[in-house]
Design an enzyme around this catalytic site. Structure first.
Site, PDB file in Angstrom:
ATOM      1  N   HIS A 848       0.850  -1.190   0.000  1.00 18.86           N
ATOM      2  CA  HIS A 848       0.000   0.000   0.000  1.00 18.86           C
ATOM      3  C   HIS A 848       0.885   1.239   0.000  1.00 18.86           C
ATOM      4  O   HIS A 848       1.575   1.511   0.988  1.00 18.86           O
ATOM      5  CB  HIS A 848      -0.910  -0.023   1.227  1.00 18.86           C
ATOM      6  CG  HIS A 848      -1.919  -1.127   1.183  1.00 18.86           C
ATOM      7  ND1 HIS A 848      -2.302  -1.845   2.291  1.00 18.86           N
ATOM      8  CD2 HIS A 848      -2.611  -1.640   0.129  1.00 18.86           C
ATOM      9  CE1 HIS A 848      -3.201  -2.752   1.912  1.00 18.86           C
ATOM     10  NE2 HIS A 848      -3.397  -2.653   0.613  1.00 18.86           N
ATOM     11  N   GLU A 851       1.277   3.773   2.913  1.00 17.98           N
ATOM     12  CA  GLU A 851       1.819   3.314   4.187  1.00 17.98           C
ATOM     13  C   GLU A 851       3.341   3.393   4.171  1.00 17.98           C
ATOM     14  O   GLU A 851       4.050   2.388   4.247  1.00 17.98           O
ATOM     15  CB  GLU A 851       1.311   1.899   4.484  1.00 17.98           C
ATOM     16  CG  GLU A 851      -0.196   1.877   4.675  1.00 17.98           C
ATOM     17  CD  GLU A 851      -0.811   0.487   4.576  1.00 17.98           C
ATOM     18  OE1 GLU A 851      -2.048   0.406   4.585  1.00 17.98           O
ATOM     19  OE2 GLU A 851      -0.066  -0.502   4.473  1.00 17.98           O
ATOM     20  N   HIS A 945       2.892  -3.400   7.061  1.00 17.95           N
ATOM     21  CA  HIS A 945       1.861  -2.424   6.695  1.00 17.95           C
ATOM     22  C   HIS A 945       1.866  -1.254   7.663  1.00 17.95           C
ATOM     23  O   HIS A 945       2.553  -1.264   8.678  1.00 17.95           O
ATOM     24  CB  HIS A 945       0.462  -3.071   6.754  1.00 17.95           C
ATOM     25  CG  HIS A 945       0.166  -3.966   5.595  1.00 17.95           C
ATOM     26  ND1 HIS A 945      -0.667  -3.590   4.575  1.00 17.95           N
ATOM     27  CD2 HIS A 945       0.597  -5.205   5.296  1.00 17.95           C
ATOM     28  CE1 HIS A 945      -0.743  -4.569   3.692  1.00 17.95           C
ATOM     29  NE2 HIS A 945       0.023  -5.567   4.113  1.00 17.95           N
ATOM     30  N   GLU A1030       1.528  -4.332  11.529  1.00 19.76           N
ATOM     31  CA  GLU A1030       0.924  -3.022  11.327  1.00 19.76           C
ATOM     32  C   GLU A1030       1.605  -1.998  12.223  1.00 19.76           C
ATOM     33  O   GLU A1030       1.635  -2.164  13.436  1.00 19.76           O
ATOM     34  CB  GLU A1030      -0.563  -3.077  11.702  1.00 19.76           C
ATOM     35  CG  GLU A1030      -1.369  -4.130  10.948  1.00 19.76           C
ATOM     36  CD  GLU A1030      -1.967  -3.591   9.673  1.00 19.76           C
ATOM     37  OE1 GLU A1030      -1.856  -2.368   9.451  1.00 19.76           O
ATOM     38  OE2 GLU A1030      -2.539  -4.382   8.913  1.00 19.76           O
TER      39      GLU A1030
HETATM   40 ZN   LIG Z   1      -1.795  -1.853   4.347  1.00 22.17          ZN
END
Ligand SMILES: [Zn+2]
Length: 1150
Positions: A848, A851, A945, A1030
């Site tokens: 992504h 990010e 992420h 994350e």
């Molecule tokens: Zn992500």
């Protein structure tokens, strides 16, 4: 003495027994109607009433547990035909229920009191003449009972009581004593929507308007009751329409103004609030909002609110007014020709279905910015027919509906999707498994991929016309009407210039030195500004590039520019942003999470409303616009914006006031939404002035910007003077729903949605500065290439480092694949065999593009892996690392937030990646399949992420058992054997890494995530330890960094700690080391779920947001449910920050 001491007790017993005796007598009379003696009943009830009026003990005894007092009284009330007795009993009940709170009323309701009272009301209403006293008593009781009886509305209607009360009100408009309880009862009746409709038809609305009048200090209780009744009636849309037809909107507004003007000491705030309550319910329907605007409601409420603002106690009025004004604020369209991305990229083929196909199939000329109809009024009409059960429980929200309940979708699915012969080509990425280490291998291993060629090639992006071209050709993008100009073409990337927007006249020295930063004699796009003489410029000093070499060992400005030349962007960028060129040195000081200030949102919203009230104050001057080909005229009064550089994302800037700008972000390429990431440059600022910036097309319903996160700013002046760094900045930051409507095309078919505004205010320190703003610390693709080159140079004789090209992206960029491990100690069989038997760890990041934090974490991991510490060497000797540091280079380069050039979220393509559309995912998955087919299934897979809604760093993993536990479906499946090893790594990280929070981890498999890397690698490749890690974009609320915003230092540290965690994990997974009994103990401790009490049972879905509810509601909508609005007395109660109330928002970033 003895007698005296006991006297009080005797008296108590005597009193108590007296009322019991009386009740007993009453009961006997009731049982035997023949024996009923009117005089006796009058006498007994009269005595009970006297006792109750004088003794609290008696009242208590009447309703105490086991007492049949209430039943006896009610039964007598139901059966007696004697008026005096009835009045006595009503008085007894009034006394009983006046004090003692809800419990006594509860007893009354549970014994069937409501129906008895309603029947009494209806039967007595037929008496001629009507007994006013009786009516007064009954209504006074109903006022108390009604709110405690959930079925009250239905009971009243079924007993035929509604019209009795309405008729009483009609006939007694001047009789305030009787009128008040009757109006209060009407209010309770109207709580039921069916009743409200029925009462509306009986003329209740008109009656209320006969009671409600201009300012008066008399009868305020009655007035308040009438206003609340009116508000309740207006919740019915049918009633609202009826009232609007009669022109009552302007009446109510006039009444509000009158009270506002005359209530100078604010003694009657609650009445003013009730008037607003009526207006608010009027505006629940479209017709009402229109009537409000037509009646000049906006200006009336705005002016009144502005006058109320300085008085803190009037906050409830300002808040309700603000809510009404926002509801009625006419929805605007975004000032764009289309919401499709300015840039388009021709795909090899168009995906069969989904949003991208939809985007391509959209006929030309369609206005996709707004809908034809902004709201569906039709659904409003008939909601009232179906409300018989509205007294029942409202909504059983099944928040767990995203958890996978199909056990077959949780069990391993290891079918070979590609034949091994096809997979064999991936052997070239795994040379270390087969290669015999010749002597010279020890010299020439770790071949580094040659720098991407800059020669002309066939991957020059094709730009297809945007919608704009067909709408207004004169405004279209240059690429639409002419072939790419030579100096914009990737063929001549040597002409890169450093972007700059400085004014020469202000600071010639600085500007001239900056002006020299043109590469290879190329053309500077903004260079010189036409102000300074070029010759002199060239004679003068050189640019002071901050000397960051010591601090930034992996950064090299010249190398960065070399890398940029090989980077292919869709817009064919020719500029480089200063921060990427100079580099960023992590701050040493910590930046605390901002305290949330109450009232900021309201102030910002009022400033937005002022645009409507004082339209002449609004400049509406476009100062930057990617959709326009012609240059924007500049009179030197506005800021200059730019984002035409790698990862830049700003589509349009509009100066709305002298120091306020609306900013619009570009959509992801080949998409019409995903706005969150931003990166742009600002110049021509005046120091010491407060500038307000509003990003007006945000899509998420909430943001960490509401919970203390700040934007990032990089000042070139600061960089040159020795502080080249991104710093958290901005004040008055908040995120709220605005008045720009979202097209249903970009909102998943949902109509009536709005965008959100992220607003922040900045005061610049320096004159003639160039500053950059970003959502998070930028990390470009060119930066990755530079870091990889620098890292490869760190390789020593002990390190095996190889860089391959996994594949080429749609945009013609290379996707690097790294292999890092330790060289075998020697060429002996033993050492070669140890080398080849090392388990594989597979890491990836940045699927992504928005990010960027995931890239900084990856940088930390890579630096650790290439370092010369004994731990790093041990780690390299333990594993073979396969790393894809950037799964979505094109998205990163082109400033996307979420997608690749195919307009799709690549982390939803892992089930069936398409080689043509999702090459990086296709080849990453194939490589994993190859590893599995050759018996080298990775021990750990982790995809890095960033998370926009939560704090700290945490992991999501996969567990069948934990998923099944969540669902309670088919519990027999709990017999499934599952190794608990997936918990070990997160547990280890929580013990070592200060940023890591175990309690935020989750191991539940959600349906919406079934096509993500984590779930597919777990199910199809069979990697038990398959994770996403994350990292917060905001900061920490636990551990060593609690209360601080996250910086690159903490992100890189997390990446290094992750590696240390892997090293510890080795102890738990290596069969040779497992014999160590000490480790076994820890292992048992780690994997026993009972020993990990902190892991919440919530799913990732539920964990989306864990911020406390804030007093200032972020959301508002036309249909907003005002029941949630804080009540008057609650208004100063601040939320408990420790409460973990979850708003459970859907759209995850995972
Ligand atoms: Zn992500």
């Amino acid at each position: 003495m003895w007698q005296e001491i006991n006297k009080p007790k005797m008296a108590t017993e005597k009193g108590a027994s007296r009322v019991l005796t009386l009740l007993g007598q009453l009961e006997r009379l009731n049982e035997d109607p023949k024996a009923s003696d009117t005089d006796a009943t009058r006498q007994i009830t009269g005595k009970i009433l006297h006792l109750i009026q004088t003794q609290e003990k008696t009242r208590k005894e009447m309703v105490s547990k086991g007492s049949s007092g209430m039943e006896v009284i009610l039964s007598f009330l139901e059966n007696t035909r004697d008026l005096q007795t009835t009045m006595n009993i009503l008085s007894i009940l009034n006394e009983l229920l006046t004090v003692g709170g809800g419990r006594r009323t509860g007893v009354f309701v549970s014994k069937g009191g409501t129906a008895i009272l309603l029947q009494l009301l209806v039967s007595s209403s037929k008496d001629i003449p009507l007994n006013e006293e009786l009516m007064l008593h009954v209504h006074s009781l109903l006022v108390k009972v009604g709110p405690k009886d959930r079925k009250f509305g239905v009971k009243a209607r079924l007993n035929g009581a509604l019209n009795v009360t309405v008729n009483l009100v009609k006939r007694n408009l001047q009789n305030h004593k009787l009128l008040l309880p009757c109006v209060q009862v009407l209010r309770v009746y109207s709580g039921n929507l069916v009743n409200a409709v029925s009462l509306g038809k009986s003329g209740a609305l008109e009656l209320m308007f006969e009671i409600i009048g201009p300012f008066s200090k008399k009868n305020t209780t009655l007035l308040k009751a009438a206003l609340d009744t009116l508000a309740a009636l207006l919740k019915s849309k049918m009633n609202a329409r009826r009232a609007l037809d009669r022109g009552y909107m302007s009446t109510v507004l006039t009444i509000y103004q009158d009270w506002h003007r005359n209530d100078k000491r604010h003694r009657h705030m609650i009445i003013r609030k009730s008037i607003l309550g009526c207006i608010k319910n009027f505006t629940n329907i479209k017709l009402g909002r229109k009537a409000f605007i037509d009646a000049n409601g906006m200006r009336i409420l705005y002016n009144a609110s502005t006058e109320c603002l300085p008085v803190r106690t009037l906050d409830p009025l300002v808040n309700t007014s603000s809510l009404i004004m926002r509801k009625c604020f006419p929805k605007n369209r975004l000032p764009l020709p289309t919401i499709k991305s300015v840039y388009q990229h021709a795909l090899p083929h168009i995906p069969a279905g989904g949003p991208v196909a939809q985007l391509y199939s959209q006929p030309p000329g369609v206005d996709d910015v707004v809908d034809e109809s902004d709201e569906n009024e039709a659904t409003e009409v008939d909601t009232e027919n179906d409300t018989e059960n509205e007294d029942d429980e409202t909504d059983h929200k099944t928040q767990n509906d995203d958890i996978e309940t199909d056990i077959n979708k949780l069990l391993p699915r290891q079918m070979q999707t590609r034949p091994f012969d096809e997979l064999r080509v991936y052997e070239r990425f795994c040379l270390e498994f087969t290669r015999d280490f010749e002597d010279n291998d020890f010299e020439s291993h770790g071949s580094v991929m040659p720098p991407t060629s800059v020669e002309p090639d066939l991957h020059c992006p094709l730009i297809i016309p945007t919608m704009l071209a067909s709408i207004s050709p004169q405004n279209s993008h240059p690429q639409n009407i002419q072939p790419p100009r030579s100096n914009h073409s990737p063929l001549e990337l040597d002409s890169i210039s450093i972007s700059k927007t400085l004014e020469c006249k202000h600071n010639p020295d600085l500007v001239c030195s900056l002006g020299l930063l043109v590469l290879d004699g190329g053309v500077s796009v903004n260079g010189g500004s036409g102000g300074g003489p070029q010759e002199e410029t060239r004679d003068q000093a050189e640019i002071e590039v901050p000397d960051t070499a010591a601090l930034l060992p992996l950064h090299d400005p010249d190398l960065y520019l070399e890398m940029v030349k090989g980077t292919r962007s869709v817009p064919a960028y020719t500029e480089v942003a200063y921060p990427d060129y100079f580099g960023h040195v992590a701050l040493n000081l910590h930046e605390p999470i901002l305290e949330r200030v109450n009232g900021v949102q309201r102030t910002k919203i009022f400033q937005d409303i002022e645009r409507l009230i004082h339209p002449s104050d609004i400049l509406d001057k476009v100062v930057y616009d990617l959709d326009m080909s012609c240059p924007i005229l500049d009179n030197g009064e506005s800021l200059k914006f730019n984002s035409k550089f790698e990862s830049g994302n700003l589509r349009k800037a509009i100066q709305v006031r002298k120091c306020e700008y609306d900013l619009i972000l570009n959509s992801d390429i080949n998409s019409n939404h995903y706005h969150q990431w931003f990166y742009f440059e600002v110049g021509s600022m005046r120091p010491g002035v407060r500038y307000r910036f509003n990003i007006i097309n945000c899509e998420k319903s909430n943001s960490q910007f509401n919970y203390g996160m700040q934007v990032l700013m990089y000042s070139v002046q600061e960089a040159i003077s020795g502080s080249p760094q991104w710093v958290r900045t901005g004040s008055d930051i908040c995120y709220y729903k605005n008045h720009f409507s979202r097209s249903s095309i970009a909102a998943g078919g949902q109509r009536g949605k709005s965008y959100f505004t992220m607003t922040f205010t900045v005061t610049f320190q320096h004159k003639d500065d160039v500053c950059y703003f970003a959502y998070h610390y930028p990390y470009t693709y060119s930066m990755l290439k530079m870091h990889l080159q620098k890292l490869s140079a760190l390789r020593t004789a002990e390190i095996y480092y190889r860089q391959d090209e996994l594949c080429e992206t749609l945009g013609g960029n290379s996707c690097p694949l790294l292999t890092i491990t330790a060289m075998p100690e020697s060429r002996s069989n033993e050492h070669i065999s140890q080398f080849r038997s090392r388990p594989v760890v597979f890491l990836s990041s940045r699927v992504h593009p928005g990010e960027t934090n995931s890239s900084w974490v990856m940088k930390g991991s890579l630096e650790f892996l290439m370092s010369c510490s004994p731990q790093a060497q041990h780690l390299r000797e333990s594993y073979i690392f396969k790393i894809i540091p950037m799964l979505n280079p094109d998205g990163v380069i082109n400033g996307n937030h979420r997608c690749s050039l195919s307009g799709e979220d690549l982390n939803r393509q892992w089930q069936n990646p398409n080689e043509g559309l999702h090459p990086t995912i296709y080849h990453a998955k194939s490589l994993l399949q190859y590893l599995r087919a050759t018996g080298r299934t990775p021990l750990v897979f982790c995809d890095y992420h960033g998370h926009s809604r939560k704090k700290n760093v945490f992991m999501y993993g996969c567990s069948i058992k934990e998923t099944v536990w969540q669902t309670n479906v088919n519990t027999s499946n709990c017999d499934i054997h599952e190794d608990l090893g997936y918990r070990t790594l997160p547990k280890l990280l929580s013990l070592m890494a200060p940023a890591f929070s175990l309690s935020s981890c989750s191991f539940v498999v959600e349906r919406s995530k079934e096509a993500t890397a984590r779930v597919v690698v777990w199910r199809e490749i069979g990697v038990q330890r398959s994770y996403t890690m994350e990292s917060t974009l905001c900061g920490f609320d636990q551990g060593k960094y609690k209360g601080l915003q996250i910086g690159t230092k903490e992100l890189e540290e997390m990446g290094a700690q992750f590696c240390v965690g892997l090293l510890r994990l080795r102890g738990f997974t290596d069969p040779l080391e497992l014999h160590n009994s000490h480790l076994e103990d820890i292992e048992n401790d780690l994997v026993d779920p009972c020993s990990i009490p902190n892991i919440t049972s919530s799913t990732t879905h539920l964990l989306e947001e864990d911020e406390p509810v804030f007093l200032e509601e972020v959301d508002y909508s036309a249909e907003s449910n005002d029941e949630n609005e804080p009540d008057l007395q609650d208004n100063h109660v601040l939320p408990d920050p420790s409460s973990d109330s979850e708003l459970s928002r859907q759209d995850s970033l995972t």
